[in-house]
Each structure stands twice: as structure tokens, then as C-alpha cells.
Design an enzyme around this catalytic site. Sequence first.
Site, PDB file in Angstrom:
ATOM      1  N   SER A   1      -3.404   4.228   0.815  1.00 27.45           N
ATOM      2  CA  SER A   1      -3.927   3.211   2.307  1.00 27.45           C
ATOM      3  C   SER A   1      -4.056   4.359   3.931  1.00 27.45           C
ATOM      4  O   SER A   1      -3.067   4.132   3.987  1.00 27.45           O
ATOM      5  CB  SER A   1      -3.174   2.429   2.519  1.00 27.45           C
ATOM      6  OG  SER A   1      -2.976   1.576   1.403  1.00 27.45           O
TER       7      SER A   1
ATOM      8  N   SER B   1       2.870   4.141   3.343  1.00 28.24           N
ATOM      9  CA  SER B   1       1.505   4.406   2.126  1.00 28.24           C
ATOM     10  C   SER B   1       1.886   6.152   2.628  1.00 28.24           C
ATOM     11  O   SER B   1       1.668   6.496   1.435  1.00 28.24           O
ATOM     12  CB  SER B   1       0.714   3.685   1.941  1.00 28.24           C
ATOM     13  OG  SER B   1      -0.263   4.317   1.267  1.00 28.24           O
TER      14      SER B   1
ATOM     15  N   HIS C   1      -8.882   1.535  -4.474  1.00 34.48           N
ATOM     16  CA  HIS C   1      -8.023   1.096  -4.935  1.00 34.48           C
ATOM     17  C   HIS C   1      -8.016  -0.363  -5.169  1.00 34.48           C
ATOM     18  O   HIS C   1      -7.725  -0.798  -5.965  1.00 34.48           O
ATOM     19  CB  HIS C   1      -6.497   1.585  -4.952  1.00 34.48           C
ATOM     20  CG  HIS C   1      -5.296   1.407  -4.281  1.00 34.48           C
ATOM     21  ND1 HIS C   1      -6.161   1.942  -2.550  1.00 34.48           N
ATOM     22  CD2 HIS C   1      -4.481   0.726  -3.638  1.00 34.48           C
ATOM     23  CE1 HIS C   1      -5.404   1.753  -1.900  1.00 34.48           C
ATOM     24  NE2 HIS C   1      -4.089   0.880  -2.318  1.00 34.48           N
TER      25      HIS C   1
ATOM     26  N   GLU D   1      -9.775  -9.244   3.083  1.00 31.96           N
ATOM     27  CA  GLU D   1      -8.123  -9.098   2.910  1.00 31.96           C
ATOM     28  C   GLU D   1      -6.852 -10.499   3.004  1.00 31.96           C
ATOM     29  O   GLU D   1      -6.097  -9.788   2.491  1.00 31.96           O
ATOM     30  CB  GLU D   1      -7.306  -7.908   3.846  1.00 31.96           C
ATOM     31  CG  GLU D   1      -8.420  -6.822   4.021  1.00 31.96           C
ATOM     32  CD  GLU D   1      -7.574  -5.613   2.672  1.00 31.96           C
ATOM     33  OE1 GLU D   1      -6.635  -5.310   2.515  1.00 31.96           O
ATOM     34  OE2 GLU D   1      -8.682  -4.842   2.267  1.00 31.96           O
TER      35      GLU D   1
ATOM     36  N   HIS E   1      -2.747  -4.985   8.471  1.00 30.44           N
ATOM     37  CA  HIS E   1      -2.876  -6.460   8.412  1.00 30.44           C
ATOM     38  C   HIS E   1      -2.143  -7.563   9.263  1.00 30.44           C
ATOM     39  O   HIS E   1      -1.783  -6.730  10.510  1.00 30.44           O
ATOM     40  CB  HIS E   1      -1.869  -6.765   6.913  1.00 30.44           C
ATOM     41  CG  HIS E   1      -3.066  -6.568   5.590  1.00 30.44           C
ATOM     42  ND1 HIS E   1      -2.599  -6.061   4.600  1.00 30.44           N
ATOM     43  CD2 HIS E   1      -4.249  -6.666   5.472  1.00 30.44           C
ATOM     44  CE1 HIS E   1      -3.367  -5.670   3.508  1.00 30.44           C
ATOM     45  NE2 HIS E   1      -4.356  -5.866   4.486  1.00 30.44           N
TER      46      HIS E   1
ATOM     47  N   CYS F   1       4.243  -9.812   1.811  1.00 31.90           N
ATOM     48  CA  CYS F   1       3.398  -9.371   0.895  1.00 31.90           C
ATOM     49  C   CYS F   1       2.815  -9.631  -0.251  1.00 31.90           C
ATOM     50  O   CYS F   1       1.749  -9.748  -0.626  1.00 31.90           O
ATOM     51  CB  CYS F   1       3.129  -7.723   1.211  1.00 31.90           C
ATOM     52  SG  CYS F   1       3.001  -7.042   3.226  1.00 31.90           S
TER      53      CYS F   1
HETATM   54  O1  SUG Z   1      -3.092  -2.495   1.064  1.00 37.58           O
HETATM   55  N1  SUG Z   1      -0.306  -1.181   0.075  1.00 37.58           N
HETATM   56  C1  SUG Z   1      -0.544  -2.153  -0.040  1.00 37.58           C
HETATM   57  C2  SUG Z   1      -0.353  -2.887   0.522  1.00 37.58           C
HETATM   58  C3  SUG Z   1      -0.337  -3.947   0.944  1.00 37.58           C
HETATM   59  C4  SUG Z   1       0.230  -4.985   2.378  1.00 37.58           C
HETATM   60  N2  SUG Z   1      -0.370  -6.085   2.013  1.00 37.58           N
HETATM   61  C5  SUG Z   1      -0.024  -7.040   3.350  1.00 37.58           C
HETATM   62  N3  SUG Z   1       0.423  -6.729   4.155  1.00 37.58           N
HETATM   63  N4  SUG Z   1      -0.076  -8.229   3.493  1.00 37.58           N
HETATM   64  C6  SUG Z   1      -1.945  -1.785   1.342  1.00 37.58           C
HETATM   65  O2  SUG Z   1      -2.318  -0.610   2.266  1.00 37.58           O
HETATM   66  C7  SUG Z   1      -0.365   1.300  -0.807  1.00 37.58           C
HETATM   67  C8  SUG Z   1      -0.760   2.378  -2.241  1.00 37.58           C
HETATM   68  C9  SUG Z   1      -0.740   3.371  -2.749  1.00 37.58           C
HETATM   69  O3  SUG Z   1      -0.020   4.139  -1.217  1.00 37.58           O
HETATM   70  O4  SUG Z   1       0.196   4.393  -3.503  1.00 37.58           O
HETATM   71  C10 SUG Z   1      -0.920   0.058  -0.632  1.00 37.58           C
HETATM   72  O5  SUG Z   1      -2.375   0.058  -1.476  1.00 37.58           O
END
Ligand code: SUG
Length: 447
Positions: free
Chosen positions: A24, A30, A139, A176, A247, A368
Site C-alpha cells: 500500500s 505498510s 490486493h 474505501e 484514510h 480499522c
Molecule cells: O488499505 N494495509 C491496509 C490498511 C487499512 C487500514 N484501514 C483503515 N485505515 N481503515 C491498507 O493500506 C497493507 C498490506 C501490506 O503491506 O502487506 C494494507 O493493505
Amino acid sequence: MTSRAVEANCDGLVGPTHSYVGLSPGNIASQTNAGEVSNPRAAVLEGLTKMRRLADWGVPQFVLPPHERPDIGFLRSIGFSGSDAKVLEEAWKTAPALASAACSASPMWAANAATVTPSADAADGRVHFTPANLLTNLHRSLEAPQTARSLRRLFPDERRFAVHDGLPAQPHFADEGAANHVRLCADHSDPGVNLFVWGREAWERWDGRYPARQTREAFEAVARRHGAARAVFARQGVAAINGGAFHNDVVCVGTRECLLFHERAFEDRAAMEADVRAAADGLFEPVFVEVQEADLPMEDLVKSYLFNSQLLVAPGEDRLVLLAPGETRDNPRAHAVAQGLASSNGPIGRVEYVDVRQSMRNGGGPACLRLRVVLTEAELAATNPRQRFGPDLHERLADWGRRRYRDRLAPRDLADPSLIVEGREALDELTGILGLGGDFYPFQRAA
Ligand code: SUG
């Protein structure tokens, strides 16, 4: 006044492939933790402990099941063929970026599962859900159809619940979900104001440092199809997105009359406040609590995830409780701000901390991991009771997780074909525990 309603929390159960791949851009955790070894077993147990905390407070708590990963169907749709093991092997050999997207456990972040409009705010008096198409990241773009299926199992009665399909999968409608939506009200039973926060307009040339994941047009479409009353649209601060707030729930959280947010959260804070006040007129007086950049710089905000907390009505307390991640306590500035909020005379009376460290390393805090759904008593009674979380289900799921999940997963382990079988066996058992039926997952329908 409608019939008595409460805010239920539906948490995404962490899946067996929880990993740190770094999928991400714009999500700093991430990116920073990419390549590290994860512990899926610890992750699922942390999530269950958090659910237990809420259930013990008397908050209706539900479990949303993980999705099947690796997503072999996705890999087949882009031309990989042969046995399932062969599909995965070839994908990892020739297109590792696509293979890793197919393995992500990202549906655990249920705040992105859907946007929800409670019946008190919906034109037809039903609870409406639009699964988020999540199309900014590959993803996550795989999630919406299974999320719709999942919500239809939990909320099966079409006279009370409307689970829509995701919006058209076009960048114009990049969505989202609830992570960018806040509902304010006097009491959960009362009509509310729906604040929809968007990052870019569909036809605008976005040249921010990081992606703006939510379009204004997506939220306008959601509000239209849900018949959402008292909708307010506000632009997320460009500086917030560029600072790593991918977000709105990284810089803002709200419940009842209280909106807690960082100085950089909104592009035009005055307009947002005026619009929320106007929409709330005659219903309640909104309380805006702003944290200044001088007290909590964006960098500390993103590390500490202070705003990615759950803001809760606890039984027997008139002020709200902020359930913050342990990282907030670890960060001196964020901790000072949290203590200051609790010791002021404002709407937040207390701060508690919860460890969801495995999820935090992907940029997912307590907020989240949950989807909030305001439900009347009759609606609550119409949910799938087997997904209702309490001590018994906690014990069963913890036992299941301890037996079924690995305690160590490096990104390269995702290429191991035995993960396909392990995952399916775990999910097959889970469908029995949660009463999801024998056709819930793609592998069950293919069998
Ligand atoms: O969409 N992380 C998610 C985290 C989501 C957090 N949600 C809220 N803020 N509501 C994203 O970025 C990381 C996957 C990785 O790096 O392997 C990931 O998808």
C-alpha cells in the site's frame, strides 16, 4: 425518536496469510515494515482479545470471516492455469507482484468493508451497505464480491437490510468505505448527520505525493443509493494524505455529538463545521475537538495512530471512552494529547489502550479492524446469531486460531502451495463455527 438503537461492531477476523508485503503506497507502516516476518497466530488472537473487550462492555460485537487467500480464482482470471498449486507456483515465478496481491489478508480491515447507513437515516427505513470497491490497490480490489456475500450472511433479511454490490469498478468511483465516513447524532437511536470525507474529485488531476483513495463522486453515489439523509461532503486535507493519512480515520474519529480530529484532517475545516452544524440543526449540537499540529505533528500522529481509536459509549459512563492502540501510549506526544483529552472537561472521559501490534504494522489500528453498524433491537435480532461474539465464541475461535494458524510467515512463504490447503481447511472449519453454510467460499462452491 425511532426505536432504541445501539452501535454494533463487526470486526474482520485476521486471515491465515497475514503478512508484511508492503502493498500500500501512502500507507507508511505498510511501506516501512515491508519484508518483515509476521505472526498470523498472534494477529488473530490480538483481534479476538479486542473484540472481547467490547463484548465485555456489553457492546454488540460480531465477527466477519476472512476471505479465501491465496485468491486462486483471481490468478486464473489473469491467465494462470493448471492445478491450484500450479497456478500459485507459476504466478510467483513469473509475476510475483500479482501473486503477492492474491495472498493478502487485507479483508481483516473491516472499516474498509463497506459504507453503512442506519435505518434512521435511510429513505426506505432499511439499513444500507455498499461494499467498498477498494480499487486504488490491487490486493484490496479483490475484496468486494466476497464482502457482499459476507454481509448478506450476517444481515440476511432483505426487508430490514439492503446489501448493495460495490460501486462500478472505475477510478471515478474509487471507494474505501466507512474509514472515510463518520456519523454524528445525539443518541444512536436518533437521526444522524453523515459526514462523507473524500480525497479527490473524479475528473481532477491528482498530483499528490500519495494516492487519494476516495472520490467525491463515489460517496455521492453511495449517499444517493442509500437515500442517506443529512449528508455532508468534506474534502480530506491534502496535507494529511501527503503526510500518510491514506484514510480519514487516520486523522479523525467521531461518535454521537463528538468529532475528534487533527488540524490537518480537513481541507476547509470551517466549511466542514458549518455544514455539519447546519445538518444537525434542530437535532443536536455537534462538539468539535481539534488537536493542533504543534501538539501532535503528523509524523507522531501516523506513528501513534491516536485518531485510529474506537470512540465508545461505555455502560454507566456519560462521557466517551477512547480505545487507542498501544502505540499511542508509547509515543510521548500522542500520550500527552490523549491524557489531555481525558483530563479536560470535553466529551472524552477516559482513554484505554489495546494491543493490535500485528495489524498496526500494516497501518491498521483498532478502528480499522471494525465496521460500525447502528442497529435497532429488531434489526439486531435479525442478524446471524452464530456470528455474535461472546466468551464462548471467543474460546472457540482462539482454539481454532491456535491450531490452524502459523506463528511465522515471511513474504516468500506466501509462495508455499501448502498454504492453499491449510487455509481451506481452516476456513472450512470456520464456516461450521460461524454458521455460514457450505457454499460460502469459492473452494466450497467448486467442490
Ligand atoms: O488499505 N494495509 C491496509 C490498511 C487499512 C487500514 N484501514 C483503515 N485505515 N481503515 C491498507 O493500506 C497493507 C498490506 C501490506 O503491506 O502487506 C494494507 O493493505
